[in-house]
Design an enzyme around this catalytic site. Structure first.
Site, PDB file in Angstrom:
ATOM      1  N   HIS A 409       0.895  -1.045   0.091  1.00  0.00           N
ATOM      2  CA  HIS A 409      -0.153  -0.081  -0.130  1.00  0.00           C
ATOM      3  C   HIS A 409       1.103   0.963   0.163  1.00  0.00           C
ATOM      4  CE1 HIS A 409      -3.781   2.086  -0.373  1.00  0.00           C
ATOM      5  NE2 HIS A 409      -4.444   1.348   0.873  1.00  0.00           N
ATOM      6  N   ASP A 413      -2.626   1.469  -4.137  1.00  0.00           N
ATOM      7  CA  ASP A 413      -4.167   1.710  -3.891  1.00  0.00           C
ATOM      8  C   ASP A 413      -5.164   0.344  -3.969  1.00  0.00           C
ATOM      9  OD1 ASP A 413      -2.601   4.373  -2.559  1.00  0.00           O
ATOM     10  OD2 ASP A 413      -3.096   5.147  -3.980  1.00  0.00           O
TER      11      ASP A 413
END
Length: 436
Positions: A409, A413
């Site tokens: 992350h 995303d």
């Protein structure tokens, strides 16, 4: 002499553990014959000899952690050196004849003197008269013999040249004690008594635990997983995939496939083929992070997790996007077999840009795999099983599996991760290419 060095078994590997020597000094070896085993966080494998000859010497013991490119042994191209002959036993010291003192001239008669009592010599122990006739003895042997009043002439020496050792004295003392022990006196027979019921046997208490050291591979895997956890922000998204089209194609062609190629057709090459195509469309999943930079890899090299006894390894299918299902299945079978036989080469585990793990082969529905550093994502494949699903308001039986995409992350995303996984799902659900 030919130097044998610790090889580099991966781009990030700087050392390895030499777990076992397969040859010993003096043994003849052939070129490419397994010489020793090593273990790293990426591979547990046998290292072949770089040349034919005789193993002249080994420079490290098993268990040593050795830096890459360090010389660990040397091979002589000549014949094996003969085994050294045992050193000759030391000769006993020469017996020196006593020197006879010359006869002195007659002395004048002694003058009368007050008589003085001469000191009485202590009687010699049995050990002391024998010491002079037994040659060289260690101070410890002499001390033990004197303290226990042992006649050294009765002790058989087993040391070099028949020398008496500490162990010889200890064995002699033990035998003497056994011989001196009084014979047991027979006790009078007791009056007959009614036999009592035997007591119940004591219940053996089971051990509460046992301790076993981690293997080198297990230690390295632990370090690698902690590194991944502390390096990447691991997040997992899961998609349900209808594999019915692939399952029907596989069922139709699996018998002919095995007859033609000699190995079974599984679901994994279909997933890898779809993943490789999606990686071309979403190149950020085929990248890595270098500080504050994103490194995009032009080659698509997919690592596949292979379970071993007590460990896991990730060999790499090079240029996976350039291969069809047959080529991918061939590579999967070859890499898995060589991983389990410890015959992978350094190139087989290098250059991976993305990873796939097939935990479904053990019946798992889905899991949350850990990213294989320095990749930024890994795709987990659950087992394919038939389930009732609703299609156009009707219940149908379909072959379903779950794809779990764990992504970093820091770079990717959730929306992008779902788009990538959705593309793999779409390619699998609409599969139409023939395998044969």
């Amino acid at each position: 002499m030919i130097d044998v060095v610790m090889p580099q078994m991966g781009e990030s590997i700087v050392e390895g553990t030499l777990t076992r020597w397969l040859k010993k000094p003096g043994d003849k070896v052939e070129r490419d014959e397994p010489l020793f085993e090593i273990s790293t966080d990426k591979v547990d494998t046998e290292i072949p000899s770089p040349a034919a000859g005789t193993l002249a010497e080994t420079l490290f013991e098993a268990g040593a952690v050795i830096s890459i490119n360090t010389v660990v042994a040397r091979i002589s191209s000549g014949a094996a050196a003969p085994a050294p002959e045992p050193a000759p036993a030391p000769a006993p010291p020469p017996v020196v004849a006593p020197v006879v003192a010359p006869v002195a001239a007659a002395a004048p008669p002694p003058q009368p003197a007050v008589p003085v009592a001469a000191p009485v010599a202590a009687p010699a122990s049995a050990a002391e008269p024998a010491e002079a006739d037994l040659g060289l003895l260690s101070p410890l042997v002499r001390k033990i013999a004197r303290e226990n009043n042992i006649d050294l002439g009765l002790v058989k020496g087993t040391g070099a040249g028949g020398r008496i050792t500490k162990e010889d004295l200890e064995n002699y003392l033990a035998a003497s004690k056994v011989a001196a022990a009084p014979a047991p006196v027979a006790a009078p027979a007791p009056a007959p008594v009614a036999a009592a019921a035997p007591p119940p046997p004591a219940r053996a208490e089971a051990a509460r635990y046992r301790i076993e050291p981690m293997s080198t591979m297990r230690q390295k895997i632990a370090e690698h997983m902690i590194l991944s956890q502390t390096t990447s922000a691991n997040v997992t998204t899961v998609h349900k995939v209808d594999m019915t089209s692939v399952a029907k194609l596989r069922d139709r062609q699996k018998d002919a496939f095995k007859a033609q190629y000699g190995y079974s057709l599984t679901f994994l090459p279909f997933v890898i083929a779809a993943t490789a195509k999606a990686l071309r469309e979403f190149p950020i999943f085929n990248s890595s992070i270098d500080g504050k930079n994103i490194v995009y890899h032009n080659e698509i090299n997919i690592g596949i997790a292979v379970a071993l006894d007590g460990g896991l390894i990730v060999p790499v299918i090079q240029h996976a996007d350039e291969k069809n299902v047959v080529g991918l299945q061939r590579d999967i079978v070859d890499l898995a077999a060589r991983a389990r036989s410890k015959s992978l080469k350094p190139a087989d585990i290098q250059g991976g840009t993305f990873s796939v793990t097939n935990f479904g082969s053990f019946g798992s529905v889905f899991a949350t795999p850990m990213i294989n550093q320095p990749n930024v994502a890994i795709l987990g494949v659950g087992t394919v099983e038939k389930q009732p699903v609703v299609i156009n308001d009707a219940i149908a039986i379909r072959s379903i599996c779950y794809l779990a995409n764990t992504f970093d992350h820091r770079l990717i995303d959730g929306a992008l991760a779902d788009q990538f996984t959705g593309r793999v799902k779409q390619l699998l659900e609409n599969w139409s290419d023939s395998v044969l």
